[in-house]
Design a protein around this motif. Structure first.
Motif, mmCIF file in Angstrom:
data_model
loop_
_atom_site.group_PDB
_atom_site.id
_atom_site.type_symbol
_atom_site.label_atom_id
_atom_site.label_comp_id
_atom_site.label_asym_id
_atom_site.label_seq_id
_atom_site.Cartn_x
_atom_site.Cartn_y
_atom_site.Cartn_z
ATOM 1 N N GLU A 77 0.878 -1.175 0.000
ATOM 2 C CA GLU A 77 0.000 0.000 0.000
ATOM 3 C C GLU A 77 0.910 1.219 0.000
ATOM 4 O OE1 GLU A 77 -2.843 3.080 1.136
ATOM 5 O OE2 GLU A 77 -0.924 2.621 2.058
ATOM 6 N N LEU A 79 0.822 4.508 0.968
ATOM 7 C CA LEU A 79 1.088 5.339 2.146
ATOM 8 C C LEU A 79 2.003 4.609 3.125
ATOM 9 C CD1 LEU A 79 0.584 7.634 4.172
ATOM 10 C CD2 LEU A 79 -1.655 6.629 4.657
ATOM 11 N N GLU A 80 1.821 3.295 3.215
ATOM 12 C CA GLU A 80 2.650 2.511 4.138
ATOM 13 C C GLU A 80 4.115 2.506 3.683
ATOM 14 O OE1 GLU A 80 1.420 1.641 7.114
ATOM 15 O OE2 GLU A 80 -0.264 2.742 6.259
ATOM 16 N N LEU A 82 5.678 5.039 2.612
ATOM 17 C CA LEU A 82 6.267 6.235 3.228
ATOM 18 C C LEU A 82 6.505 6.041 4.716
ATOM 19 C CD1 LEU A 82 4.301 9.255 1.719
ATOM 20 C CD2 LEU A 82 6.463 8.268 0.960
ATOM 21 N N ARG A 83 5.531 5.396 5.364
ATOM 22 C CA ARG A 83 5.592 5.257 6.816
ATOM 23 C C ARG A 83 6.849 4.500 7.248
ATOM 24 N NH1 ARG A 83 1.199 6.186 9.489
ATOM 25 N NH2 ARG A 83 -0.221 5.315 7.954
ATOM 26 N N LEU A 85 9.715 4.127 5.413
ATOM 27 C CA LEU A 85 10.869 4.456 4.571
ATOM 28 C C LEU A 85 12.186 4.591 5.343
ATOM 29 C CD1 LEU A 85 11.180 4.827 1.552
ATOM 30 C CD2 LEU A 85 11.011 7.290 1.884
ATOM 31 N N GLU A 86 12.096 5.005 6.599
ATOM 32 C CA GLU A 86 13.321 5.157 7.407
ATOM 33 C C GLU A 86 14.055 3.829 7.602
ATOM 34 O OE1 GLU A 86 12.705 7.012 11.152
ATOM 35 O OE2 GLU A 86 11.988 8.883 10.285
ATOM 36 N N LEU A 88 14.795 1.787 5.237
ATOM 37 C CA LEU A 88 15.588 1.447 4.062
ATOM 38 C C LEU A 88 17.045 1.870 4.271
ATOM 39 C CD1 LEU A 88 14.839 0.132 1.367
ATOM 40 C CD2 LEU A 88 14.756 2.417 0.362
ATOM 41 N N GLU A 112 -5.099 14.490 4.851
ATOM 42 C CA GLU A 112 -5.209 14.241 3.429
ATOM 43 C C GLU A 112 -4.292 13.096 3.048
ATOM 44 O OE1 GLU A 112 -4.727 17.215 0.148
ATOM 45 O OE2 GLU A 112 -5.752 18.428 1.687
ATOM 46 N N TYR A 113 -4.719 12.269 2.113
ATOM 47 C CA TYR A 113 -3.848 11.211 1.622
ATOM 48 C C TYR A 113 -2.704 11.874 0.855
ATOM 49 C CZ TYR A 113 -2.629 6.527 0.048
ATOM 50 O OH TYR A 113 -1.988 5.325 -0.148
ATOM 51 N N PRO A 114 -1.455 11.632 1.223
ATOM 52 C CA PRO A 114 -0.353 12.400 0.626
ATOM 53 C C PRO A 114 -0.055 12.005 -0.826
ATOM 54 C CG PRO A 114 0.490 10.710 2.116
ATOM 55 C CD PRO A 114 -1.002 10.649 2.221
ATOM 56 N N ILE A 119 6.542 12.894 -2.924
ATOM 57 C CA ILE A 119 7.377 12.823 -1.715
ATOM 58 C C ILE A 119 8.590 11.918 -1.958
ATOM 59 C CG2 ILE A 119 7.451 12.074 0.703
ATOM 60 C CD1 ILE A 119 4.490 12.878 0.877
ATOM 61 N N VAL A 123 12.538 12.864 -1.549
ATOM 62 C CA VAL A 123 13.441 12.128 -0.662
ATOM 63 C C VAL A 123 14.615 11.553 -1.449
ATOM 64 C CG1 VAL A 123 13.595 10.134 0.899
ATOM 65 C CG2 VAL A 123 11.591 11.592 0.966
ATOM 66 N N GLY A 124 14.372 11.262 -2.725
ATOM 67 C CA GLY A 124 15.458 10.786 -3.584
ATOM 68 C C GLY A 124 15.812 9.336 -3.371
ATOM 69 N N VAL A 125 14.785 8.491 -3.292
ATOM 70 C CA VAL A 125 15.020 7.085 -3.020
ATOM 71 C C VAL A 125 14.847 6.272 -4.315
ATOM 72 C CG1 VAL A 125 12.596 6.714 -2.389
ATOM 73 C CG2 VAL A 125 14.349 5.229 -1.436
#
Lengths: 197, 578
Positions: A77, A79-80, A82-83, A85-86, A88, A112-114, A119, A123-125
């Motif tokens: 999913e 949004l998850e 993003l949640r 991502l730290e 990685l 709001e759903y981002p 994003i 972040v550049g991932v």
């Protein structure tokens, strides 16, 4: 010496993360790795954010993957993705589904759903987006996202395709084996995104 | 053959291989799968008990009779079972008795973070702590041997990351174990005269267990190549090993009682030794009590939540992780929600509309009624507590405060019944709402005495909650359909005004339960009729979201019809707009 691989599987309760991890774990075990898998149960079954860790290597001690330690994050999913991502590691790869499940905080209008794509760019991932919605409608079944994602992810691992299929056959209920194998193959055939293998 | 196995399944496998005959439990995350997996073996009698106290009593009976028995529960369940545990420690066993208790550091699905080792120490019983699935199998067997050798119940302490992690195991065949029953009132009848001598026995036993722990193979020193040393056990051992593969480690497989000489010898070889354990400083305090002072523990390692390899490394080296990818904005939280079609939703919607009422909650899916959008709960302490607390609040206010206690069907059977007896006996004015979804929902659909099925799914006598509540002396006992919102608002208001203890049983099966078939006819919103008042959104149903106007996601809707009942403009129906 087998290289260590740390994988985070994230999503929303009910999306099949645990089954995905079990199938993948068995593949890695049969490919000669020591494997540990850790899962979260309980409250998370009720539509909460869910994470499963899959770790493989010559010898695995801790079943956990910590922040900045994951080689891959597989997000069922958006949004998850993003949640978590730290988690990685530097130059790790994010593989995420374009599936959106708005949490209650969005449904009720408190948040709001981002814009996930935007994003991720900031972040550049290194990220691969899998057009799951489109692919699942081709298959006519919305419940096989996990094996579809497995098919795509299988190309990142240097492991014989047959091991994946065998593991799917062993872990999926008989009546759903065929559709899951189909989803796996469809996933495996998806063109690689900008991230190289 | 090597295979991946969940820690809980490995405990079950260990029981099978160890010749266990009886397994009992009340479900509780993260311990539930132990008993579910044991139920797959035809060689073992297996049951869900109404609560942990009864479950342990059944297992004690079986062990005294001469059959190896296991009783499983989560940490808070051990509080419920503490009463029989403390005395079973005195009586001892005949065939082995193992109590598997799963602690939950990090509280993934628990109301507190208690540390089972403290209760074990207080009850004076030994504790084994496996660190992976293979050890789960092995320690079950060692546990039974210790239990029989020392005539004691043994606690197998798990934590979430052992119980709910899969790692590699090798399975072995079952071995039958037989003990004969022998009547022995000096040993099994704990009246004061006999209990006094058994207490002497318990203290002697603890001493010999301590001696035994010095040579027990699962307490072992792993030599390192670098001058850094740890004492640890369970999952914390794995974290230490990963963080410091070259360290000296004293790995304790038995964490109570402790091998004093082994620990002293180990500590004397190093300038300082790190003691790494999640939750309480149990090892640390007991090692310090041995007069050992060169250990470092909770002054650098936290008392709360889970550990990880990098947490240990950061604490020892006093530095921070660098995170390469960080999302700067705040993300919308994703808290657990009541599922689409969940019958509890209707009840909490109604409760959220009541004014000046205190609602005492309980442990289960319906605890989610405390969250937005309902906010319809004032407390949640432990299983069965809602009823006693409601009675307490009502009396403390001289019966001026209206109180509603909410409780589930499984929870009601677990420990709600004595609460009602108390409230009736002491003339309370409370309303008890039993949200009966015909299962134990939160832990994944386990049966209980009021579902009419056993752990094996076989039909059995079905406890009749309505007749029971009448027999308990409640002034009104009514069954309602939780999906009928308008009706229920009125009904609950009326009942609240009655004196005495009233019970409302909101009865509708869990929508995720495979046993129940639902006729599906989806709900749709007619946008012509919809005035965008958004009342339907206040149901907090995951299937209804806001685009320009509220819309229903046909993939998620289970056609429970509550939104149709809530809509004032008749815009929601099972007819799709043309």
């Amino acid at each position: 010496m087998k290289k260590n691989i740390n994988i985070l599987v994230v999503g929303v309760g009910g999306q099949g993360n645990i089954l995905f991890s079990k199938i993948l774990g068995e593949v890695l075990l049969n490919a000669g790795y020591d494997v540990k898998i850790s899962e979260v149960h309980g409250m998370a079954q009720r539509g909460g954010s869910v994470v499963t860790y899959v770790k493989a290597g010559e010898k695995v001690f801790s079943p956990l993957v910590d922040r900045a330690e994951a080689d891959y994050i597989l997000a069922f999913e958006k949004l998850e993705a993003l949640r978590w991502l730290e988690y990685l590691k530097n130059n790790g790869i994010l593989i995420y589904s374009d599936y959106e499940i708005p949490p209650l905080s969005v449904i009720t209008g408190a948040y709001e759903y981002p814009d996930v794509e935007k994003i991720l760019q900031t972040v550049g991932v290194k990220a691969c987006r899998v057009e799951v919605k489109k692919l699942l409608s081709q298959l006519g079944n919305s419940r096989v996202q996990n094996t579809l994602m497995l098919g795509f992810f299988s190309r990142f691992l240097d492991i014989d395709e047959a091991l994946f299929k065998k593991s799917i056959e062993r872990n999926v209920k008989k009546e759903f084996i065929e559709i899951n194998l189909k989803a796996f193959e469809l996933g495996r055939r998806i063109e690689m995104c900008e991230v190289e293998k | 053959m090597k295979k991946l196995l969940l820690g809980n399944y490995a405990v079950a496998r260990g029981c099978y291989e160890a010749g266990v005959k009886v397994a009992t439990a009340y479900p509780g995350t993260p311990s539930t799968e132990i008993t579910e997996a044991i139920a797959q073996y035809d060689e073992i009698y297996c049951e869900w008990a109404p609560n942990e106290k009864v479950a342990l009593e059944v297992a004690i009976g079986a062990a005294i009779y001469g059959k190896r028995a296991i009783c499983s529960m989560k940490h808070v369940g051990l509080n419920v079972a503490a009463d029989p545990l403390f005395t079973a420690s005195y009586t001892g066993i005949n065939a082995g008795l193992l109590i598997a208790v799963a602690d939950d550091p990090g509280m993934h699905s628990s109301q507190n973070e208690q540390d089972t080792r403290n209760i074990a120490k207080a009850a004076k019983v030994p504790v084994l702590e496996p660190a992976d699935s293979q050890e789960c199998i092995d320690f079950v067997k060692i546990g039974f041997e210790i239990s029989e050798k020392f005539d004691t119940p043994v606690i197998l302490r798990l934590t979430t990351r052992v119980a709910h992690s899969q790692s590699v195991v090798e399975e072995r065949p079952r071995e039958e174990v037989l003990f004969k029953y022998k009547k022995d009132i000096q040993k099994y009848v704990m009246m004061p005269a006999m209990a006094r001598s058994r207490h002497e026995f318990v203290e002697r036993r603890l001493k010999s267990l301590k001696e035994f722990s010095e040579t027990l193979g699962i307490n072992k020193i792993e030599q390192g190549t670098r001058k850094i040393a740890f004492i640890t056990s369970g999952i914390a051992y794995q974290y230490v090993r990963e963080a410091y593969p070259d360290a000296w480690v004293l790995k304790l497989g038995m964490v109570w009682p402790l091998p004093e000489r082994l620990i002293k010898d180990f500590c004397s070889q190093f300038e300082k030794v790190y003691v790494v354990e999640e939750l309480d400083p149990f090892l640390e305090e007991n090692i310090k009590a041995m007069g050992i002072n060169n250990i470092v523990g909770k002054e650098i390692f936290k008392l709360t939540g889970e550990y990880s390899p990098s947490f240990i490394k950061r604490a020892v080296e006093n530095n921070e992780i660098e995170v390469p990818y960080k999302v700067k904005q705040t993300l919308p939280p994703r808290l657990p929600v009541l599922c689409p079609g969940c019958p509890h939703r209707g009840i909490f919607y109604v409760l959220s509309r009541l004014k000046d009422v205190i609602i005492t909650g309980d442990i289960g899916c319906y605890t989610l009624g405390a969250l937005s959008p309902f906010n319809a709960m004032d407390s949640c302490v432990c299983m069965g507590a809602s009823i006693g607390m409601a009675h307490g609040i009502s009396n403390a206010s001289d019966k001026k405060q209206k109180v509603i206690a909410v409780i589930g069907d499984s929870t009601f059977v677990h420990s709600g019944i004595p609460g009602i007896i108390d409230a009736v006996y002491n003339g309370s004015d409370i309303l008890v709402m039993i949200l009966d979804n015909s299962t134990t929902g939160m832990t994944g659909h386990q049966d209980h005495p009021a579902t009419g099925y056993t752990i094996k799914g076989e039909p059995t006598y079905k406890l009749d909650i309505v007749s029971l509540c009448k027999a308990l002396g409640c002034v009104a006992v009514e069954e309602i359909n939780p999906y009928k919102i308008k009706e229920n608002v009125e009904k609950i208001k009326q009942l609240l005004d009655l004196p005495g203890v009233k019970v409302v049983i909101a009865k509708a099966p869990c929508r995720l339960h495979r046993r129940y078939k639902f006729t599906i006819s989806k709900r749709y919103i007619d946008f012509e009729k919809c005035k965008n008042c958004r009342l339907c959104l206040s149901l907090g149903c995951p299937a209804i979201s806001l685009k320009d106007k509220p819309t229903i996601d046909a993939n998620l809707c289970l056609a429970c019809g509550m939104c149709e009942d809530v809509c004032k403009f008749g815009a929601i129906s099972s007819q799709k707009e043309q």
